[in-house]
Design a protein around this motif. Structure first.
Motif, PDB file in Angstrom:
ATOM      1  N   UNK A 134     -19.338  45.543 -45.695  1.00 36.16           N
ATOM      2  CA  UNK A 134     -19.878  44.542 -44.771  1.00 36.16           C
ATOM      3  C   UNK A 134     -19.067  43.247 -44.774  1.00 36.16           C
ATOM      4  N   UNK A 135     -18.135  43.148 -45.713  1.00 37.51           N
ATOM      5  CA  UNK A 135     -17.358  41.910 -45.830  1.00 37.51           C
ATOM      6  C   UNK A 135     -15.894  42.212 -46.127  1.00 37.51           C
ATOM      7  N   UNK A 136     -15.018  41.409 -45.542  1.00 33.31           N
ATOM      8  CA  UNK A 136     -13.586  41.473 -45.802  1.00 33.31           C
ATOM      9  C   UNK A 136     -13.186  40.196 -46.539  1.00 33.31           C
ATOM     10  N   UNK A 137     -12.445  40.353 -47.634  1.00 36.96           N
ATOM     11  CA  UNK A 137     -12.017  39.203 -48.422  1.00 36.96           C
ATOM     12  C   UNK A 137     -10.496  39.170 -48.490  1.00 36.96           C
ATOM     13  N   UNK A 138      -9.937  38.001 -48.212  1.00 36.65           N
ATOM     14  CA  UNK A 138      -8.497  37.822 -48.306  1.00 36.65           C
ATOM     15  C   UNK A 138      -8.178  36.450 -48.852  1.00 36.65           C
ATOM     16  N   UNK A 139      -6.878  36.162 -48.990  1.00 32.54           N
ATOM     17  CA  UNK A 139      -6.471  34.828 -49.442  1.00 32.54           C
ATOM     18  C   UNK A 139      -5.064  34.532 -48.962  1.00 32.54           C
ATOM     19  N   UNK A 140      -4.709  33.251 -48.997  1.00 33.87           N
ATOM     20  CA  UNK A 140      -3.403  32.803 -48.525  1.00 33.87           C
ATOM     21  C   UNK A 140      -3.466  31.327 -48.218  1.00 33.87           C
ATOM     22  N   UNK A 141      -2.675  30.892 -47.229  1.00 37.19           N
ATOM     23  CA  UNK A 141      -2.696  29.478 -46.849  1.00 37.19           C
ATOM     24  C   UNK A 141      -3.615  29.270 -45.645  1.00 37.19           C
ATOM     25  N   UNK A 142      -3.991  28.027 -45.438  1.00 37.87           N
ATOM     26  CA  UNK A 142      -4.952  27.707 -44.384  1.00 37.87           C
ATOM     27  C   UNK A 142      -4.367  27.843 -42.979  1.00 37.87           C
ATOM     28  N   UNK A 143      -3.058  28.032 -42.865  1.00 40.69           N
ATOM     29  CA  UNK A 143      -2.443  28.233 -41.560  1.00 40.69           C
ATOM     30  C   UNK A 143      -1.653  29.540 -41.510  1.00 40.69           C
ATOM     31  N   UNK A 144      -1.962  30.473 -42.411  1.00 35.35           N
ATOM     32  CA  UNK A 144      -1.237  31.737 -42.470  1.00 35.35           C
ATOM     33  C   UNK A 144      -1.580  32.629 -41.273  1.00 35.35           C
ATOM     34  N   UNK A 145      -0.586  33.378 -40.812  1.00 28.48           N
ATOM     35  CA  UNK A 145      -0.837  34.380 -39.773  1.00 28.48           C
ATOM     36  C   UNK A 145      -1.869  35.402 -40.236  1.00 28.48           C
ATOM     37  N   UNK A 146      -1.833  35.708 -41.544  1.00 32.54           N
ATOM     38  CA  UNK A 146      -2.762  36.709 -42.070  1.00 32.54           C
ATOM     39  C   UNK A 146      -4.205  36.231 -41.996  1.00 32.54           C
ATOM     40  N   UNK A 147      -4.430  34.929 -42.060  1.00 30.23           N
ATOM     41  CA  UNK A 147      -5.790  34.395 -41.928  1.00 30.23           C
ATOM     42  C   UNK A 147      -6.365  34.780 -40.579  1.00 30.23           C
ATOM     43  N   UNK A 148      -5.640  34.495 -39.517  1.00 27.22           N
ATOM     44  CA  UNK A 148      -6.146  34.840 -38.189  1.00 27.22           C
ATOM     45  C   UNK A 148      -6.268  36.354 -38.012  1.00 27.22           C
ATOM     46  N   UNK A 149      -5.259  37.105 -38.482  1.00 26.96           N
ATOM     47  CA  UNK A 149      -5.286  38.561 -38.297  1.00 26.96           C
ATOM     48  C   UNK A 149      -6.451  39.201 -39.031  1.00 26.96           C
ATOM     49  N   UNK A 150      -6.733  38.728 -40.247  1.00 31.35           N
ATOM     50  CA  UNK A 150      -7.886  39.269 -40.978  1.00 31.35           C
ATOM     51  C   UNK A 150      -9.189  38.896 -40.283  1.00 31.35           C
ATOM     52  N   UNK A 151      -9.233  37.698 -39.716  1.00 32.52           N
ATOM     53  CA  UNK A 151     -10.449  37.306 -38.991  1.00 32.52           C
ATOM     54  C   UNK A 151     -10.657  38.199 -37.768  1.00 32.52           C
ATOM     55  N   UNK A 152      -9.558  38.535 -37.093  1.00 30.44           N
ATOM     56  CA  UNK A 152      -9.644  39.414 -35.925  1.00 30.44           C
ATOM     57  C   UNK A 152     -10.036  40.824 -36.334  1.00 30.44           C
ATOM     58  N   UNK A 153      -9.469  41.309 -37.444  1.00 31.62           N
ATOM     59  CA  UNK A 153      -9.813  42.634 -37.960  1.00 31.62           C
ATOM     60  C   UNK A 153     -11.301  42.701 -38.302  1.00 31.62           C
ATOM     61  N   UNK A 154     -11.792  41.695 -39.021  1.00 27.51           N
ATOM     62  CA  UNK A 154     -13.214  41.665 -39.402  1.00 27.51           C
ATOM     63  C   UNK A 154     -14.108  41.636 -38.169  1.00 27.51           C
ATOM     64  N   UNK A 155     -13.713  40.887 -37.171  1.00 21.98           N
ATOM     65  CA  UNK A 155     -14.506  40.802 -35.942  1.00 21.98           C
ATOM     66  C   UNK A 155     -14.557  42.152 -35.238  1.00 21.98           C
ATOM     67  N   UNK A 156     -13.415  42.852 -35.188  1.00 21.29           N
ATOM     68  CA  UNK A 156     -13.371  44.168 -34.555  1.00 21.29           C
ATOM     69  C   UNK A 156     -14.224  45.196 -35.311  1.00 21.29           C
ATOM     70  N   UNK A 157     -14.297  45.033 -36.630  1.00 21.93           N
ATOM     71  CA  UNK A 157     -15.057  45.983 -37.459  1.00 21.93           C
ATOM     72  C   UNK A 157     -16.510  45.572 -37.654  1.00 21.93           C
ATOM     73  N   UNK A 191      -9.304  31.382 -36.554  1.00 23.06           N
ATOM     74  CA  UNK A 191     -10.068  32.163 -37.535  1.00 23.06           C
ATOM     75  C   UNK A 191     -11.498  31.653 -37.642  1.00 23.06           C
ATOM     76  N   UNK A 192     -11.663  30.345 -37.661  1.00 21.94           N
ATOM     77  CA  UNK A 192     -13.003  29.749 -37.700  1.00 21.94           C
ATOM     78  C   UNK A 192     -13.795  30.180 -36.468  1.00 21.94           C
ATOM     79  N   UNK A 193     -13.132  30.186 -35.318  1.00 25.88           N
ATOM     80  CA  UNK A 193     -13.794  30.601 -34.077  1.00 25.88           C
ATOM     81  C   UNK A 193     -14.234  32.054 -34.130  1.00 25.88           C
ATOM     82  N   UNK A 194     -13.522  32.867 -34.927  1.00 24.63           N
ATOM     83  CA  UNK A 194     -13.894  34.276 -35.092  1.00 24.63           C
ATOM     84  C   UNK A 194     -15.012  34.466 -36.112  1.00 24.63           C
TER      85      UNK A 194
END
Length: 330
Positions: free
Chosen positions: A49-72, A98-101
């Motif tokens: 039910x939850x996806x957990x990641x880490x990195x920088x506050x402006x990382x591409x992976x932040x947005x991509x993980x947010x999009x992945x979680x939203x799709x799932x 990411x916040x918007x997602x």
């Protein structure tokens, strides 16, 4: 399943370059990270039910993980070492998207400072904190390492490699050179590994953007110790520091964006500088550049470039420069 991004013809340095448009994979989930995270999109994870990641506050992976979680349909928690005050005051780029997602971006330094039960004398990294303090209490969480540097990335990158191989066969091409700039080098490694194992004549070339050649070779070896399957690493004429602003980067970005295709400002400028240096050596070979997305980062990078290199301009001239850049990259 995300697949079959288009290939376009692109004129650069007097040569025809084939551009693999992975930035067009999906409106909300595209580019390098979409390939790396494709396994998690395509597979079923019962009970997660939850996806957990880490990195920088402006990382591409932040947005991509947010999009992945939203799709799932999952909650996404993303841990960062800190969040700069200006990012909190005026959210932009990957952080804002990411916040918007619906992603919760968690500042580890603030979390530790506010939690009396955490041993503050320990210098936690985000990875250590997640593994030791978060995951034991989150049985329904899926944890993805920073940037997607893991064996699971092979699944989606193999799909990309198969697309390139099929396209080259359809075009009747031989000795295709595939070039892309590298961070951890995960995509470049798995691409070249695929072509070698398929006994294809396609080869991958890359350049180190985040660290030097030694760092990149180390990253390759952590995922595949067989150096015969590693991509070839190419060099620029000078040493560049990741995230630092260089006038030649901005000049190259304006050149490539003038084609009408938007590129990002962190990896692509160095990628094309290196590509231009080596193109004369590949006269007999067709060349493909992989567009890896990451365009949201321009919302924060472009103002930095304008502030640094637009100081001598009038306010009107600086606004005009910004307008021109945005027009080029719509």
């Amino acid at each position: 399943m995300l697949a079959n991004s288009p290939v376009e013809s692109f004129s650069f340095a007097g040569r025809e370059i084939f551009l693999k448009r992975d930035d067009l994979l999906h409106p909300g989930f595209s580019g390098n990270k979409a390939r790396k995270f494709a396994y998690f999109l395509d597979q079923e994870f019962a009970g997660v039910t939850k996806l957990i990641g880490h990195g920088s506050a402006q990382a591409n992976s932040l947005y991509s993980l947010s999009a992945l979680a939203k799709l799932k349909g999952w909650q996404c928690d993303f841990y960062v070492d800190h969040i700069a005050s200006h990012v909190l005051t005026l959210p932009t780029g990957n952080y804002a998207a990411a916040i918007a997602n619906g992603t919760r971006v968690i500042d580890l330094s603030s979390l530790i400072a506010a939690n009396p039960f955490v041993q503050r004398e320990l210098k936690w990294t985000c990875h250590e904190y997640i593994v030791q303090q978060v995951l034991p209490a989150e049985p329904n969480a899926l944890f993805i390492p920073e940037g997607g540097r893991c064996q699971y990335a092979e699944y989606g990158v193999n799909q990309l490699a198969a697309e390139i191989e099929t396209w080259a066969m359809q075009q009747g091409m031989t000795d295709l050179k595939v070039f892309l700039p590298a961070g951890t080098g995960t995509t470049a490694l798995f691409l070249n590994q695929y072509f070698v194992r398929q006994q294809s004549d396609i080869r991958v070339l890359t350049c180190a953007v985040v660290g030097g050649d030694a760092y990149l070779r180390q990253q390759f070896s952590m995922l595949n110790p067989n150096s015969a399957e590693h991509p070839q690493i190419l060099n620029a004429d000078k040493k560049y520091h990741f995230g630092k602003l260089y006038p030649e980067f901005y000049a190259m970005w304006l050149r490539i964006c003038a084609s009408g295709v938007q590129f990002e400002l962190l990896y692509d400028p160095l990628g094309f500088i290196v590509l231009e240096k080596y193109l004369p050596q590949w006269d007999a070979s067709p060349v493909m550049y992989i567009h890896q997305g990451g365009l949201l980062g321009n919302e924060t990078m472009l103002p930095r470039y304008l502030r640094k290199f637009g100081q001598s301009s009038s306010a009107h001239g600086e606004k005009h420069l910004l307008s021109d850049a945005k027009t080029l990259c719509v």
